[in-house]
Design a protein around this motif. Structure first.
Motif, short mmCIF file in Angstrom:
data_model
loop_
_atom_site.label_atom_id
_atom_site.label_comp_id
_atom_site.label_asym_id
_atom_site.label_seq_id
_atom_site.Cartn_x
_atom_site.Cartn_y
_atom_site.Cartn_z
N SER A 127 0.79 -1.22 0.00
CA SER A 127 0.00 0.00 0.00
C SER A 127 0.83 1.28 0.00
O SER A 127 2.05 1.26 0.21
N TRP A 129 1.30 5.63 1.12
CA TRP A 129 1.30 6.38 2.37
C TRP A 129 0.36 7.57 2.37
O TRP A 129 0.08 8.16 3.40
N LYS A 153 1.03 -4.77 3.83
CA LYS A 153 2.27 -4.01 3.97
C LYS A 153 1.99 -2.54 3.68
O LYS A 153 1.87 -2.13 2.54
N GLU A 156 6.38 2.36 3.96
CA GLU A 156 7.34 2.66 5.03
C GLU A 156 7.11 4.06 5.60
O GLU A 156 7.54 4.36 6.71
N GLU A 190 9.32 -6.91 -1.79
CA GLU A 190 9.95 -7.94 -2.65
C GLU A 190 9.74 -9.33 -2.06
O GLU A 190 9.47 -10.30 -2.78
N GLY A 204 0.08 2.43 -5.43
CA GLY A 204 1.34 3.14 -5.42
C GLY A 204 1.66 3.72 -6.78
O GLY A 204 0.75 3.95 -7.60
N SER A 205 2.93 3.91 -7.03
CA SER A 205 3.34 4.60 -8.26
C SER A 205 3.28 3.66 -9.47
O SER A 205 3.35 2.44 -9.34
N THR A 208 6.54 1.35 -9.74
CA THR A 208 6.53 0.14 -8.89
C THR A 208 5.44 -0.81 -9.36
O THR A 208 5.63 -2.03 -9.39
N LEU A 227 -2.88 3.02 -9.43
CA LEU A 227 -1.64 3.78 -9.65
C LEU A 227 -1.90 5.28 -9.75
O LEU A 227 -2.99 5.76 -9.46
N GLY A 228 -0.88 5.99 -10.17
CA GLY A 228 -0.95 7.45 -10.19
C GLY A 228 -1.75 8.00 -11.36
O GLY A 228 -2.32 7.25 -12.16
N GLU A 358 3.30 13.00 -13.55
CA GLU A 358 2.66 13.18 -12.23
C GLU A 358 3.57 14.00 -11.31
O GLU A 358 4.76 13.71 -11.19
N TRP A 424 -13.86 2.39 -8.34
CA TRP A 424 -12.64 3.19 -8.41
C TRP A 424 -11.64 2.40 -9.24
O TRP A 424 -11.19 1.33 -8.82
P1 NAD Z 1 5.53 3.61 -4.30
O1 NAD Z 1 5.32 2.92 -5.59
O2 NAD Z 1 6.83 4.26 -4.05
O3 NAD Z 1 5.33 2.58 -3.08
C1 NAD Z 1 4.13 1.88 -2.90
C2 NAD Z 1 4.39 0.63 -2.08
O4 NAD Z 1 5.21 -0.27 -2.82
C3 NAD Z 1 5.11 0.88 -0.76
O5 NAD Z 1 4.52 0.08 0.23
C4 NAD Z 1 6.53 0.44 -1.06
O6 NAD Z 1 7.24 0.02 0.08
C5 NAD Z 1 6.28 -0.72 -2.00
N1 NAD Z 1 7.40 -1.05 -2.90
C6 NAD Z 1 8.32 -0.21 -3.42
N2 NAD Z 1 9.16 -0.89 -4.25
C7 NAD Z 1 8.76 -2.18 -4.24
C8 NAD Z 1 9.21 -3.36 -4.88
N3 NAD Z 1 10.27 -3.36 -5.69
N4 NAD Z 1 8.55 -4.52 -4.65
C9 NAD Z 1 7.48 -4.56 -3.82
N5 NAD Z 1 7.00 -3.46 -3.18
C10 NAD Z 1 7.63 -2.29 -3.38
O7 NAD Z 1 4.32 4.65 -4.16
P2 NAD Z 1 4.04 5.67 -2.95
O8 NAD Z 1 5.02 6.77 -3.02
O9 NAD Z 1 3.84 4.95 -1.69
O10 NAD Z 1 2.60 6.23 -3.39
C11 NAD Z 1 2.42 7.32 -4.24
C12 NAD Z 1 1.84 6.85 -5.57
O11 NAD Z 1 0.68 6.10 -5.34
C13 NAD Z 1 1.42 8.00 -6.45
O12 NAD Z 1 1.82 7.73 -7.77
C14 NAD Z 1 -0.10 8.00 -6.32
O13 NAD Z 1 -0.76 8.59 -7.40
C15 NAD Z 1 -0.38 6.55 -6.18
N6 NAD Z 1 -1.68 6.29 -5.54
C16 NAD Z 1 -2.71 5.80 -6.29
C17 NAD Z 1 -3.95 5.59 -5.72
C18 NAD Z 1 -5.11 5.07 -6.51
O14 NAD Z 1 -6.13 4.75 -5.90
N7 NAD Z 1 -5.03 4.98 -7.82
C19 NAD Z 1 -4.14 5.89 -4.36
C20 NAD Z 1 -3.07 6.38 -3.62
C21 NAD Z 1 -1.83 6.58 -4.22
#
Ligand code: NAD
Length: 457
Positions: A127, A129, A153, A156, A190, A204-205, A208, A227-228, A358, A424
């Motif tokens: 997830s 943050w 998870k 961090e 991982e 997340g992004s 990732t 994602l973003g 983004e 969503w």
């Molecule tokens: P991130 O991709 O950096 O991290 C997300 C999660 O992935 C974290 O828990 C991180 O520890 C984990 N992670 C990182 N590298 C990994 C790997 N190699 N293997 C497994 N897990 C790994 O994203 P972030 O900075 O936490 O969140 C911001 C992003 O999330 C933005 O792009 C935002 O737009 C997006 N987001 C999307 C939604 C949605 O509903 N579409 C909601 C919230 C945030």
């Protein structure tokens, strides 16, 4: 792992990161727990989630304080997030049972056809943050109600919040072998990818997300991505109350310091209203109180991550070199903390990163367009597809534009919002799969088709 308060840059806690061996043993426990949990009645599962819903309310202030301290969200917005999560949970409590119930397609004597919704098994939730409660409950509440066990998870940057969520779910009656949090960053994620989980749900992004999607592909299990985005907002010529539109757009761009997946990330304005709109938008932006996120009246706190300050500076620099004008935000924050003053750029074009990549922070570009056709072309000039908003007094002005958007969500005269009854989902680089709505309940279950040839009652 050190937990740093982004407002003060002080270490507020240290937590132990889970090793791959620990994460493997958590999976074994969850696999065992899931088999039992799936046999427990829906009523019992609902009761536990209802207690969690109540605990969130009772402990709102403490939970909000923790969230603010570790990721910088202003306290009022943190409280708002806890309550927002409760309203989503309330929707699941009311609706999940009917969407997971046996579904009869044919029910004639001797000929029965029925769909039953089986749980997936042990699901992993990796997830983000920025809204740990909201993006968390989108996944683990329906997953638990559907009979799965969950390896959760949090990011961090939201570790202490994740620990609180785990504690409250256990206190509410979700067994320890049905919900477990994994502590850590990329390495812990991982380790989850190395396990044979029965489904992966990621928020997340895009970067990732793409990596995880590829890693999970060989397992042939559901893998969902939230994602973003690079969400556009268009102010058409059909607007009389431009001050109200500017106010709504500024809030959509800068709430949570712009760190929302569906934050307004770029604005297009019909040329006839460009001057009036930018003036009102800048005036509104300058009213936002920036500072200590624990103060009641703060609207913009620090960013959650230090690296993002430099990233945003680069986007602004790139735009300025290519001809953009800074309309607000030239001054810099001098105190400690990862602050970034809300920045508004005019005279922007799609040659600038601020209009195509983004930002995920309090910066925005405003571009004038000659007509709706140009607005549509620019709004579509992206690989992302999360949301798009149109402000227009009349539906007949907005509808033809919204119909053409390749996004999972469109807004007329509103932006930056979700409702639990609606799906969503992101399209293209904004994701795959759905949370929320009846579709998002069924994302955590798999259909089994029953062909009944005989008398079953
Ligand atoms: P991130 O991709 O950096 O991290 C997300 C999660 O992935 C974290 O828990 C991180 O520890 C984990 N992670 C990182 N590298 C990994 C790997 N190699 N293997 C497994 N897990 C790994 O994203 P972030 O900075 O936490 O969140 C911001 C992003 O999330 C933005 O792009 C935002 O737009 C997006 N987001 C999307 C939604 C949605 O509903 N579409 C909601 C919230 C945030």
């Amino acid at each position: 792992m050190k937990i740093i308060n982004p407002a003060t840059e002080q270490i507020i806690s240290e937590v132990e990161v889970d090793s791959p061996e620990v994460i493997q043993s958590v999976w074994e426990v969850l696999a065992d727990g899931q088999r039992r949990w799936a046999k427990i009645s829906m009523r019992e599962r609902l009761k536990a989630i209802e207690r969690f819903y109540e605990l969130l309310d009772q402990q709102q202030d403490d939970l909000a304080h923790t969230l603010t301290s570790e990721m910088g969200k202003p306290l009022n917005q943190a409280k708002g997030e806890v309550q927002g999560a409760r309203s989503r949970i309330s929707w699941f409590l009311e609706h999940a049972e009917k969407y997971l119930a046996d579904e009869w397609i044919e029910q004639e004597a001797g000929n029965g056809q029925m769909i039953r919704w089986d749980p997936l098994g042990v699901v992993g939730n990796i997830s983000a943050w920025n809204y740990p409660y909201l993006v968390g409950v989108n996944v683990f509440i329906p997953a638990l109600l559907a009979g799965n066990s969950v390896m959760y998870k949090p990011s961090e940057y939201a570790t202490l919040t994740g620990l609180k969520i785990e504690e409250l779910l256990h206190q509410a009656g979700i067994p320890r072998n049905v919900f477990q949090m994994v502590t850590g960053g990329k390495e812990a994620g991982e380790a989850m990818l190395d396990l044979p989980l029965d489904g992966y749900f990621f928020t997340g992004s895009n970067r990732t997300g793409q990596y995880i999607y590829e890693r999970v592909a060989k397992k042939m299990v559901p893998c969902q991505m939230e994602l973003g985005g690079k969400d556009p907002l268009y102010v058409s010529a059909d607007n009389k109350n431009i001050a109200a539109v500017a106010q709504a757009a500024a809030e959509g761009a800068f709430y949570n310091a712009g760190q929302s997946c569906c934050a307004v990330e770029r604005i297009y304005v019909h040329h006839s209203l460009y001057e009036a709109f930018t003036e009102a938008f800048v005036a509104e932006t300058k009213t936002f109180k920036i500072g200590d996120p624990l103060a009641e009246d703060t609207f913009i706190g620090p960013l959650a991550r230090k690296a993002q300050v430099e990233f945003l500076q680069k986007q602004v620099g790139d735009a300025v070199i290519k001809g953009a004008e800074i309309l607000a935000g030239e001054e810099r924050w001098r105190d400690k903390g990862y602050y970034f003053i809300p920045t508004v750029l005019g005279d922007v074009t799609h040659s600038m990163e601020i209009m195509t990549e983004e930002s995920f922070g309090p910066i925005i570009g405003i571009q004038a367009v000659k007509d709706d056709a140009e607005a549509i072309e620019l709004m579509q000039d992206t690989q992302y597809g999360l949301t798009a908003a149109v402000y227009a007094d009349q539906w007949k002005s907005a509808e033809p534009i919204l119909r053409q958007m390749r996004t999972g969500t469109v807004y007329w005269n509103c932006c930056d919002r979700l409702r639990p009854g609606l799906p969503w989902s992101g399209r293209q680089h904004s994701g795959i799969g759905t949370t929320l709505s009846y579709l998002g309940v069924r994302s955590f279950a798999q259909p089994k088709a029953f062909h009944l040839n005989g008398i079953w009652t």
